[in-house]
Structures are given as C-alpha cells and as structure tokens.
Design a protein around this motif. Sequence first.
Motif, short mmCIF file in Angstrom:
data_model
loop_
_atom_site.label_atom_id
_atom_site.label_comp_id
_atom_site.label_asym_id
_atom_site.label_seq_id
_atom_site.Cartn_x
_atom_site.Cartn_y
_atom_site.Cartn_z
N THR A 25 0.97 -1.24 0.09
CA THR A 25 -0.06 0.23 -0.13
C THR A 25 0.72 1.24 0.11
O THR A 25 0.54 2.34 -0.81
CB THR A 25 -0.98 0.01 1.27
N ASP A 26 1.78 1.41 0.78
CA ASP A 26 2.90 2.53 0.75
C ASP A 26 3.44 2.61 -0.44
O ASP A 26 3.52 3.72 -1.04
CB ASP A 26 4.02 2.06 1.92
N VAL A 27 4.01 1.62 -1.34
CA VAL A 27 4.58 1.73 -2.58
C VAL A 27 3.59 2.21 -3.54
O VAL A 27 3.67 3.24 -4.17
CB VAL A 27 5.14 0.52 -2.94
N ALA A 28 2.28 1.76 -3.45
CA ALA A 28 1.47 2.35 -4.30
C ALA A 28 1.06 3.71 -4.06
O ALA A 28 0.77 4.53 -5.03
CB ALA A 28 0.01 1.33 -4.19
N ALA A 29 0.74 4.15 -2.83
CA ALA A 29 0.49 5.63 -2.41
C ALA A 29 1.44 6.35 -2.91
O ALA A 29 1.47 7.50 -3.45
CB ALA A 29 0.32 5.65 -0.91
N TYR A 30 2.87 5.99 -2.61
CA TYR A 30 3.91 6.84 -3.29
C TYR A 30 4.02 7.03 -5.02
O TYR A 30 4.29 7.95 -5.38
CB TYR A 30 5.41 6.30 -2.63
N SER A 31 3.66 5.81 -5.37
CA SER A 31 3.66 5.78 -6.90
C SER A 31 2.52 6.71 -7.43
O SER A 31 2.61 7.48 -8.32
CB SER A 31 3.36 4.40 -7.35
N GLY A 32 1.27 6.86 -6.73
CA GLY A 32 0.29 7.70 -7.10
C GLY A 32 0.56 9.11 -6.97
O GLY A 32 0.37 9.84 -7.63
N LEU A 33 1.51 9.28 -5.71
CA LEU A 33 1.72 10.72 -5.64
C LEU A 33 2.71 11.33 -6.86
O LEU A 33 2.64 12.29 -7.23
CB LEU A 33 2.32 11.00 -4.15
N VAL A 34 3.69 10.32 -7.12
CA VAL A 34 4.67 10.79 -8.03
C VAL A 34 3.94 10.52 -9.42
O VAL A 34 4.32 11.68 -10.21
CB VAL A 34 5.88 9.61 -7.99
N PHE A 35 3.15 9.79 -9.53
CA PHE A 35 2.56 9.77 -10.94
C PHE A 35 1.36 11.10 -10.99
O PHE A 35 1.75 11.55 -12.27
CB PHE A 35 1.34 8.48 -10.96
N ILE A 36 0.77 11.58 -10.05
CA ILE A 36 -0.05 12.65 -10.06
C ILE A 36 0.92 14.01 -10.69
O ILE A 36 0.76 14.72 -11.33
CB ILE A 36 -0.77 12.74 -8.88
N THR A 37 2.02 13.97 -9.65
CA THR A 37 3.10 15.23 -9.83
C THR A 37 3.59 15.01 -11.12
O THR A 37 3.71 16.08 -12.02
CB THR A 37 4.19 14.99 -8.70
N THR A 38 4.11 13.99 -11.68
CA THR A 38 4.85 13.65 -12.94
C THR A 38 3.68 13.87 -14.11
O THR A 38 4.19 14.88 -15.13
CB THR A 38 5.27 12.45 -13.28
N SER A 39 2.34 13.80 -13.80
CA SER A 39 1.56 13.67 -15.03
C SER A 39 1.10 15.39 -15.12
O SER A 39 0.99 15.80 -16.16
CB SER A 39 0.26 13.07 -14.68
N ILE A 40 1.09 16.06 -14.06
CA ILE A 40 0.72 17.28 -14.19
C ILE A 40 1.83 18.32 -14.67
O ILE A 40 1.77 19.12 -15.56
CB ILE A 40 0.74 18.00 -12.48
N THR A 41 3.05 17.73 -14.49
CA THR A 41 4.12 18.33 -15.10
C THR A 41 4.31 18.02 -16.64
O THR A 41 4.48 18.91 -17.38
CB THR A 41 5.47 17.84 -14.37
N TYR A 42 4.08 16.85 -17.00
CA TYR A 42 4.35 16.42 -18.28
C TYR A 42 2.94 17.29 -19.01
O TYR A 42 3.25 17.88 -20.12
CB TYR A 42 3.86 15.10 -18.39
N PHE A 43 1.90 17.27 -18.45
CA PHE A 43 0.63 17.80 -19.35
C PHE A 43 0.88 19.43 -19.37
O PHE A 43 0.50 19.81 -20.16
CB PHE A 43 -0.73 17.46 -18.73
N TYR A 44 1.39 20.01 -18.32
CA TYR A 44 1.74 21.48 -18.40
C TYR A 44 2.72 21.63 -19.66
O TYR A 44 2.82 22.57 -20.33
CB TYR A 44 2.13 21.91 -16.99
N ARG A 45 3.78 20.84 -19.62
CA ARG A 45 4.89 21.14 -20.67
C ARG A 45 4.15 21.08 -21.97
O ARG A 45 4.55 21.72 -22.88
CB ARG A 45 6.06 20.16 -20.55
N CYS A 46 3.39 19.80 -22.24
CA CYS A 46 2.64 19.62 -23.49
C CYS A 46 1.67 20.69 -24.04
O CYS A 46 1.41 20.61 -25.03
CB CYS A 46 2.07 18.37 -23.53
#
Length: 163
Positions: free
Chosen positions: A133-154
């Motif tokens: 669960t911890d690994v999944a939660a951290y992955s979710g946090l990183v995913f959300i942050t990375t996605s926002i950055t990626y989409f902002y860049r695009c």
Amino acid sequence: MNILYFSLGALVFVITALDIIKTALSSNGGGMVTSLVSRTVYKAVFLAAGKRGRSKLLGYAGPAVLVSVLLVWILGFWSGLFLALLSDPASVVHSITKTNASAVEKLYYAGFTLSTLGVGDYVASNDFWRITTDVAAYSGLVFITTSITYFYRCFLPWACRAP
C-alpha cells in the motif's frame, strides 16, 4: 495467495510506471503504451474528421490524446494494484470489524490508495500489504505530480519538442 493474480498485477503496475517514466522524463518520445494509445486516438480523430487534414476536428486531437494517455495510466496503476490485492482474500480488511474486504471494496481501496486520499475505512491486513500500500500510495503521488508536469509542458508549444 494466488501468485497468478499477484504477478499479473505487479506486471501491469510496473509496465505502467515504466511507461510514465519513459514518456514524461525522456525527450525521445513516449513509452510503448503511450505511443500506442496516442497513435490510436489520433487515427480515430483523423477518421472522424473525414481524413481531411484541414478539419477543425483535428484541433481536438492533442487534448484527446493527452486525456486518453492519462486515463490509460490511471487504469494501469489501478488495475495492477487491484489484481495484486485480489491475490489474497485477506489482503484488505474493514478497519473496525476486521472482516475481509470484497472485490468491490478492494477496487475502492486501490483507488483511494493511489489517489493518496487514505480514507481509512479499509486497511491492509499485514505488513506485506501495508508496504505494498505504501509503494502504491507513493507511486500515485509521483504519478500525479509527474502527469501534471508532463501535461503542463505539453500545453506549452515549445516545451514538448525534443532539444
């Protein structure tokens, strides 16, 4: 534990994570899954536009591709964690009654874990599932942050181009 469900879930989760990393952090194009989704969505929009390169409908292709990629990433993480949780009937329990969660409750648990919401009405049953669960939660946090950055860049025309 059903090793097939757990292995399949872990594989889907890892493929999704690697695809996000390749797509968002590389200047060499998207990951394998992202590239497939992008091509498929663009072709669908192009066909809907009557194969006319000057159609106004093509202006929606970029946003359609980005939203589709985001949805595929969400489904990849969510289904991967869900399959892993399904591998053990006792992986998730109700926080008060300690009864095993049903499949639908595990789907809900996977979703709120990945969104880092952490409601608390269901909890992991033992140390292995707590760490998962911890690994999944951290992955979710990183995913959300990375996605926002990626989409902002695009959405910045000069930022999506390779250097």
